[in-house]
Design a protein around this motif. Structure first.
Motif, PDB file in Angstrom:
ATOM      1  N   ASN A 184       0.849  -1.206  -0.062  1.00 13.53           N
ATOM      2  CA  ASN A 184       0.029  -0.148   0.039  1.00 13.53           C
ATOM      3  C   ASN A 184       0.755   1.375  -0.102  1.00 13.53           C
ATOM      4  O   ASN A 184       0.607   2.104  -0.741  1.00 13.53           O
ATOM      5  CB  ASN A 184      -0.864   0.195   1.139  1.00 13.53           C
ATOM      6  CG  ASN A 184      -2.071  -0.938   0.956  1.00 13.53           C
ATOM      7  OD1 ASN A 184      -2.718  -1.058  -0.180  1.00 13.53           O
ATOM      8  ND2 ASN A 184      -2.891  -1.304   1.940  1.00 13.53           N
TER       9      ASN A 184
ATOM     10  N   THR B  84       2.508   1.661  -3.493  1.00 16.66           N
ATOM     11  CA  THR B  84       1.650   2.039  -4.418  1.00 16.66           C
ATOM     12  C   THR B  84       1.338   3.432  -4.405  1.00 16.66           C
ATOM     13  O   THR B  84       0.973   4.303  -5.092  1.00 16.66           O
ATOM     14  CB  THR B  84       0.358   1.050  -4.340  1.00 16.66           C
ATOM     15  OG1 THR B  84       0.867   0.003  -4.278  1.00 16.66           O
ATOM     16  CG2 THR B  84      -0.708   1.549  -5.443  1.00 16.66           C
TER      17      THR B  84
ATOM     18  N   ARG C 240      -4.714   0.099  -9.391  1.00 15.58           N
ATOM     19  CA  ARG C 240      -4.156   1.350  -9.432  1.00 15.58           C
ATOM     20  C   ARG C 240      -2.787   1.444  -9.998  1.00 15.58           C
ATOM     21  O   ARG C 240      -2.462   2.323 -10.916  1.00 15.58           O
ATOM     22  CB  ARG C 240      -3.805   2.015  -8.122  1.00 15.58           C
ATOM     23  CG  ARG C 240      -5.194   2.551  -7.277  1.00 15.58           C
ATOM     24  CD  ARG C 240      -4.816   3.203  -6.101  1.00 15.58           C
ATOM     25  NE  ARG C 240      -4.292   2.229  -5.062  1.00 15.58           N
ATOM     26  CZ  ARG C 240      -3.720   2.664  -3.680  1.00 15.58           C
ATOM     27  NH1 ARG C 240      -3.864   3.963  -3.614  1.00 15.58           N
ATOM     28  NH2 ARG C 240      -3.347   1.702  -3.261  1.00 15.58           N
ATOM     29  N   ILE C 241      -2.232   0.327  -9.941  1.00 17.01           N
ATOM     30  CA  ILE C 241      -0.831   0.098 -10.734  1.00 17.01           C
ATOM     31  C   ILE C 241      -1.053   0.154 -12.141  1.00 17.01           C
ATOM     32  O   ILE C 241      -0.456   0.765 -13.101  1.00 17.01           O
ATOM     33  CB  ILE C 241       0.014  -1.180 -10.267  1.00 17.01           C
ATOM     34  CG1 ILE C 241       0.328  -0.999  -8.769  1.00 17.01           C
ATOM     35  CG2 ILE C 241       1.136  -1.498 -10.961  1.00 17.01           C
ATOM     36  CD1 ILE C 241       1.497   0.111  -8.350  1.00 17.01           C
TER      37      ILE C 241
ATOM     38  N   LEU D 165       7.312  -0.168 -10.412  1.00 13.53           N
ATOM     39  CA  LEU D 165       5.898  -0.840 -10.581  1.00 13.53           C
ATOM     40  C   LEU D 165       5.924  -2.201 -10.930  1.00 13.53           C
ATOM     41  O   LEU D 165       5.184  -2.914 -10.211  1.00 13.53           O
ATOM     42  CB  LEU D 165       5.100  -0.069 -11.857  1.00 13.53           C
ATOM     43  CG  LEU D 165       4.843   1.133 -11.837  1.00 13.53           C
ATOM     44  CD1 LEU D 165       3.824   1.668 -12.913  1.00 13.53           C
ATOM     45  CD2 LEU D 165       4.124   1.463 -10.502  1.00 13.53           C
TER      46      LEU D 165
ATOM     47  N   ILE E 282       6.607  -3.772  -7.451  1.00 13.44           N
ATOM     48  CA  ILE E 282       5.341  -3.792  -6.687  1.00 13.44           C
ATOM     49  C   ILE E 282       4.532  -5.005  -7.053  1.00 13.44           C
ATOM     50  O   ILE E 282       3.864  -5.556  -6.155  1.00 13.44           O
ATOM     51  CB  ILE E 282       4.636  -2.642  -6.702  1.00 13.44           C
ATOM     52  CG1 ILE E 282       5.687  -1.408  -6.238  1.00 13.44           C
ATOM     53  CG2 ILE E 282       3.428  -2.669  -5.870  1.00 13.44           C
ATOM     54  CD1 ILE E 282       4.866   0.025  -6.260  1.00 13.44           C
ATOM     55  N   ASP E 283       4.475  -5.145  -8.483  1.00 15.18           N
ATOM     56  CA  ASP E 283       3.510  -6.419  -8.771  1.00 15.18           C
ATOM     57  C   ASP E 283       4.250  -7.591  -8.427  1.00 15.18           C
ATOM     58  O   ASP E 283       3.466  -8.562  -7.869  1.00 15.18           O
ATOM     59  CB  ASP E 283       3.748  -6.583 -10.544  1.00 15.18           C
ATOM     60  CG  ASP E 283       2.471  -5.513 -11.053  1.00 15.18           C
ATOM     61  OD1 ASP E 283       1.459  -5.194 -10.064  1.00 15.18           O
ATOM     62  OD2 ASP E 283       2.607  -5.212 -12.047  1.00 15.18           O
TER      63      ASP E 283
ATOM     64  N   LYS F 159       3.257  -8.205  -4.789  1.00 19.31           N
ATOM     65  CA  LYS F 159       1.706  -8.641  -4.965  1.00 19.31           C
ATOM     66  C   LYS F 159       1.833 -10.124  -5.156  1.00 19.31           C
ATOM     67  O   LYS F 159       1.013 -10.907  -4.333  1.00 19.31           O
ATOM     68  CB  LYS F 159       0.880  -7.834  -5.937  1.00 19.31           C
ATOM     69  CG  LYS F 159       0.629  -6.523  -5.654  1.00 19.31           C
ATOM     70  CD  LYS F 159      -0.424  -5.675  -6.422  1.00 19.31           C
ATOM     71  CE  LYS F 159      -1.076  -4.728  -6.179  1.00 19.31           C
ATOM     72  NZ  LYS F 159      -1.678  -3.872  -7.033  1.00 19.31           N
TER      73      LYS F 159
END
Lengths: 293, 216
Positions: A108, A111, A137-138, A153, A156-157, A160
């Motif tokens: 969070n 992001t 949002r990404i 990004l 971050i993926d 996840k």
């Protein structure tokens, strides 16, 4: 140990047994001695050791040898007990749940920061275009993201993805360690309850009313100190039957579910096997509570 | 005790927890160890070779390692598995630490291991701090010394520390311990108070069977 030995004055030490002037040294490697010490802790004949008796028994030659042997044994004992304490299935589970929560927080935060970055580099961008629910949002900013940002990004993926893998691992592990709680409330909720309680043993020792508000610390303490309405539910709110039920029934569902979870936790801790009969009845009463009185 | 240039030190293998060295001695930092803070206040307490020590609340073994440098043997009791992992590493580099993973409130667990000692050091911050020391009195020889690091906040945050200090002193007296001095550990440890006690000679504790036999 012979049955008649209780009639004479027997003194048991970690290094042997003494009956009057006769001494029976205890031979064995440190691991065997460690086992003997554990048994002695419950033995009425056990005595506080004295190295001079050990020498007289012929177990050791002098004090330094006495201490050396005792040190080896205490290491063996400590290592074994340590292994037992860490093998406890809940210690791994608790750490996994904490990691999962931390991953959520980190994802969070990252992001949020990426969105700010994107705002600063793309004047025409507005987050109002984000699909409702805050998801994706990404994806929203990926298409025309700054080159420098794009690489982040991807990271971050990846986080996840790791998060969903970990979530499945937590559920599976909870299914093993807390079979009845998991069947009743779902693996994730069961694991979160155990983590908040501090372990499976701790959860099993809790009254239902405590389980009901586990994870609602702020609301509970503001109730106790300022007299605000008491919390109806904590972590168990995440269970579909609680948050899915009508507002006026929610307290009753939470109460019933936590009462059954308290029993389930005890079956899990003391028996660690599925109890189908119990689960059937428990699910029935939770369902009933949801329908209203 | 050994002092070099105003600093308390101990002699032993270094690199236990990143402590600084001076002239080959390990500096025993009063900011990191309550026992060191106590010595820095100047008390009539000495660690000497030949002493046997029962250490309750051994934690990661920082203070334990210094105590072991001075004394003959340290029986180090710690309840929590995580610090015990560190304590075992510390104890590996020394011959005279006996690590014990146990609850100090249940001395019967380690009674078969621990002999009669000259000094008991109690540094477990819990609501039962005084009681824990008294439960372990059977290990202390007559005339032996007990040191209690009392943290009133762990007993009751709401009550006046001075009142709790008095209460602790009374409890110690009832348990057969004579408080010979009380030392506040400020500035190193504000609101901690060290109680140095002697086990009264009259108090007939459990004598070791060896003594009983020798008298026959």
């Amino acid at each position: 140990m012979t049955p008649w030995s209780h009639h004479t004055t027997m003194e048991s030490y970690w290094f042997g047994d003494r009956e009057g002037p006769v001494c029976h040294p205890f031979a064995g490697d440190p691991m065997l001695c460690a086992g003997r010490i554990e048994r002695l802790a419950e033995d009425v004949n056990a005595h506080m050791p004295d190295w001079r008796i050990a020498v007289r028994c012929g177990v050791v030659r002098d004090r330094s040898e006495y201490l050396e042997r005792l040190r080896d044994i205490s290491f063996a004992l400590a290592r074994r007990n340590l292994g037992r304490a860490l093998l406890n299935p809940s210690s791994g589970l608790v750490q996994m749940v904490r990691m999962l929560d931390l991953l959520d927080e980190v994802i969070n935060l990252l992001t949020e920061r990426a969105m700010e970055w994107h705002h600063a580099t793309r004047p025409g961008f507005s987050r109002k275009r984000a699909p409702p629910g805050g998801r994706g949002r990404i994806e929203l900013i990926r298409e025309d993201a700054d080159d420098d940002l794009a690489g982040l990004l991807d990271e971050i993926d990846r986080l996840k993805d790791r998060r969903s893998i970990l979530m499945k691992q937590v559920s599976r592990k909870a299914g093993d360690a807390l079979p009845n709680c998991s069947a009743l409330a779902g693996g994730l909720v069961a694991a979160r309850l155990a983590a908040e309680a501090g372990g499976i043993r701790e959860l099993a020792a809790m009254p239902a009313a405590t389980i009901q508000v586990l994870g609602a610390k702020t609301a509970l303490f503001s109730h106790l100190s300022a007299g605000t309405p008491p919390p109806k539910h904590g972590i168990i709110y995440q269970h579909g039957r609680v948050h899915g039920s009508r507002r006026e029934n929610r307290g009753r569902v939470a109460r019933t579910l936590s009462a059954k979870l308290a029993i389930a936790a005890r079956i899990d801790y003391y028996r660690n096997s599925i109890d189908k009969e119990f689960l059937k009845r428990a699910e029935e009463s939770v369902r009933k509570a949801g329908r209203g009185a | 005790m050994i002092w070099i240039e105003g600093q308390l030190v101990s002699e032993g293998p270094g690199e236990v927890y990143g402590e600084r060295m001076i002239q080959g001695y390990r500096i025993w930092d009063p900011k990191r160890s309550k026992l060191s803070a106590l010595f820095h206040h100047g008390v009539e307490l000495e660690l000497q070779f030949g002493q046997r020590v029962l250490y309750l609340g051994a934690a990661n073994g920082t203070t334990v390692s210094h105590v072991a440098d001075y004394t003959e043997v340290v029986y180090a009791v710690e309840i929590a598995p995580r610090p015990m992992q560190d304590l075992l590493v510390v104890a590996e580099s020394r011959r005279n630490i006996i690590p014990i993973l146990a609850d100090a409130r249940r001395p019967e667990i380690y009674r078969p291991l621990v002999e009669e000692v000259d000094l008991i050091y109690q540094d477990i911050a819990s609501p039962w701090q005084t009681a824990i020391l008294l439960q372990n009195m059977e290990f202390l020889k007559e005339g032996g010394t007990a040191v209690l690091m009392l943290k009133p906040r762990s007993i009751d945050v709401a009550r006046d520390p001075d009142e709790l200090f008095l209460e602790a002193e009374r409890e110690l007296g009832q348990g057969g311990l004579e408080v010979s001095s009380k030392v506040r550990l400020s500035p190193y440890y504000p609101d901690h108070c060290a109680f140095i006690c002697r086990k009264s000679q009259r108090e007939s504790g459990r004598r070791s069977s060896e003594e009983r036999m020798d008298r026959k």
